[in-house]
Design a protein around this motif. Structure first.
Motif, short mmCIF file in Angstrom:
data_model
loop_
_atom_site.label_atom_id
_atom_site.label_comp_id
_atom_site.label_asym_id
_atom_site.label_seq_id
_atom_site.Cartn_x
_atom_site.Cartn_y
_atom_site.Cartn_z
N GLN A 91 0.83 -1.20 0.00
CA GLN A 91 0.00 0.00 0.00
C GLN A 91 0.87 1.26 0.00
OE1 GLN A 91 -2.81 0.40 3.26
NE2 GLN A 91 -4.09 1.74 2.03
N ARG A 92 1.94 1.27 0.79
CA ARG A 92 2.85 2.41 0.79
C ARG A 92 3.45 2.62 -0.61
NH1 ARG A 92 3.60 0.66 6.27
NH2 ARG A 92 5.00 -1.04 5.67
N ASN A 94 2.05 1.65 -3.49
CA ASN A 94 0.97 2.10 -4.37
C ASN A 94 0.75 3.60 -4.26
OD1 ASN A 94 0.46 -0.50 -5.28
ND2 ASN A 94 -1.28 -0.85 -3.92
N GLU A 95 0.79 4.10 -3.04
CA GLU A 95 0.55 5.52 -2.82
C GLU A 95 1.67 6.38 -3.38
OE1 GLU A 95 0.05 5.62 1.39
OE2 GLU A 95 -2.02 4.86 1.34
N ALA A 96 2.90 5.87 -3.29
CA ALA A 96 4.05 6.64 -3.78
C ALA A 96 4.23 6.53 -5.29
CB ALA A 96 5.32 6.18 -3.06
N PRO A 98 1.77 5.28 -7.99
CA PRO A 98 0.48 4.71 -8.44
C PRO A 98 0.48 4.19 -9.87
CG PRO A 98 0.39 7.11 -8.32
CD PRO A 98 1.67 6.71 -7.67
N ILE A 131 -5.92 -3.47 -1.63
CA ILE A 131 -4.52 -3.05 -1.81
C ILE A 131 -3.94 -3.74 -3.03
CG2 ILE A 131 -2.21 -3.03 -0.79
CD1 ILE A 131 -3.57 -2.98 1.97
N GLU A 134 -5.57 -2.50 -6.37
CA GLU A 134 -5.02 -1.20 -6.80
C GLU A 134 -3.69 -1.36 -7.54
OE1 GLU A 134 -4.63 1.23 -3.37
OE2 GLU A 134 -6.80 1.32 -2.99
N HIS A 135 -3.00 -2.47 -7.31
CA HIS A 135 -1.70 -2.68 -7.94
C HIS A 135 -1.79 -3.44 -9.26
CE1 HIS A 135 2.64 -2.57 -7.93
NE2 HIS A 135 2.68 -3.86 -8.21
#
Length: 275
Positions: A91-92, A94-96, A98, A131, A134-135
């Motif tokens: 998740q970290r 993905n956020e950094a 995307p 999570i 999203e990837h």
């Protein structure tokens, strides 16, 4: 006390590999290039491409760490925390970053999608599924797959593409997909057939971790068709006819059922259907 050889779940997994994997993963917490903070990684890296590479390398190391711990025979109660941490780290990432995603046409990306989806079921971590989703790229050029769509739909992800698509990796996943609309007996028979040919299949032959036990046992992770455990639990199958076959994660299936998680899932999920 059991020896390592008695405790391990994968017969090819060595104690040396276990120790080396653990040392490598633990070093991630002190190396600024592989820090938990993605801002810290960006500061330490020379450019964004390098930062993204370091960030995803960290994610992969923690996924491989959980994979390796299962192969080594670690208790499943503590292993669940390592799995959860691996998802948190994804998740970290993905956020950094995307725009960095799994592309399902790649055999490794498809295998990881199946494995991580299975972990959300067998460790009862439904909150982690989004999570993973999203990837995964939703660009049709990166691959759409009806089996992944069917599994995600059963798990509550209703808008994931691929319903009308074919299978990106017919060999071996077509065996399981074709069985989804059959009876429990037909699905159980398909599990036996699948586990028999899984390691020799075309898609698995394309994965980076295959054959490591023979040419580089120090980095062997273990061989597991985790999706067979997931479908066994989701569809309430009797695994007595295939639980002793290689590659079947029977300890994880037993653990899931012992915790009563299969009953929780039965109340909130549908069985996996192909159509």
């Amino acid at each position: 006390m059991q020896t390592f050889e008695e405790r391990r779940r994968d017969p090819f997994f060595t104690e040396n590999a276990y120790q080396e994997h653990r040392k490598g993963t633990e070093s991630m917490f002190t190396d600024p290039h592989f820090a938990e903070s993605r801002e810290q990684i960006k500061e330490a890296a020379k450019d964004l491409t390098s930062a993204r590479r370091c960030s995803f390398h960290r994610v992969m190391c923690f996924i491989e760490d959980a994979w390796m711990r299962y192969s080594a025979g670690e208790p499943l109660e503590s292993l669940r925390d390592h799995v959860k941490y691996a998802f948190d780290d994804l998740q970290r990432h993905n956020e950094a970053f995307p725009d960095h995603t799994f592309k399902l046409w790649e055999p490794d990306a498809y295998y990881y999608t199946m494995m991580l989806t299975s972990w959300t079921v067998l460790f009862n971590l439904p909150e982690c599924l989004n999570i993973l989703v999203e990837h995964i790229s939703r660009d049709p050029e990166d691959g759409e797959d009806s089996f992944i769509h069917a599994v995600f739909s059963a798990l509550g992800i209703q808008d994931f593409p691929g319903k009308e698509a074919g299978l990106l990796h017919e060999d071996p996943y077509g065996i399981l997909f074709a069985s989804l609309d059959g009876s429990r007996e037909e699905q159980q028979n398909a599990m036996r057939k699948y586990l028999k040919c899984w390691y020799r299949s075309e898609s698995i032959k394309g994965c980076y971790w295959r054959e490591r036990h023979s040419f580089n046992p120090a980095v062997h992770l273990g061989y597991w068709a985790f999706e067979t455990g997931m479908l066994t639990v989701l569809n309430g199958l009797d695994d007595s006819g295939y639980r002793e076959r290689g590659f079947y994660p029977r300890d994880l299936v037993d653990y899931c059922r012992e915790q009563g998680w299969h009953k929780d899932m039965a109340e909130r999920l549908t069985v996996v259907r192909g159509k």
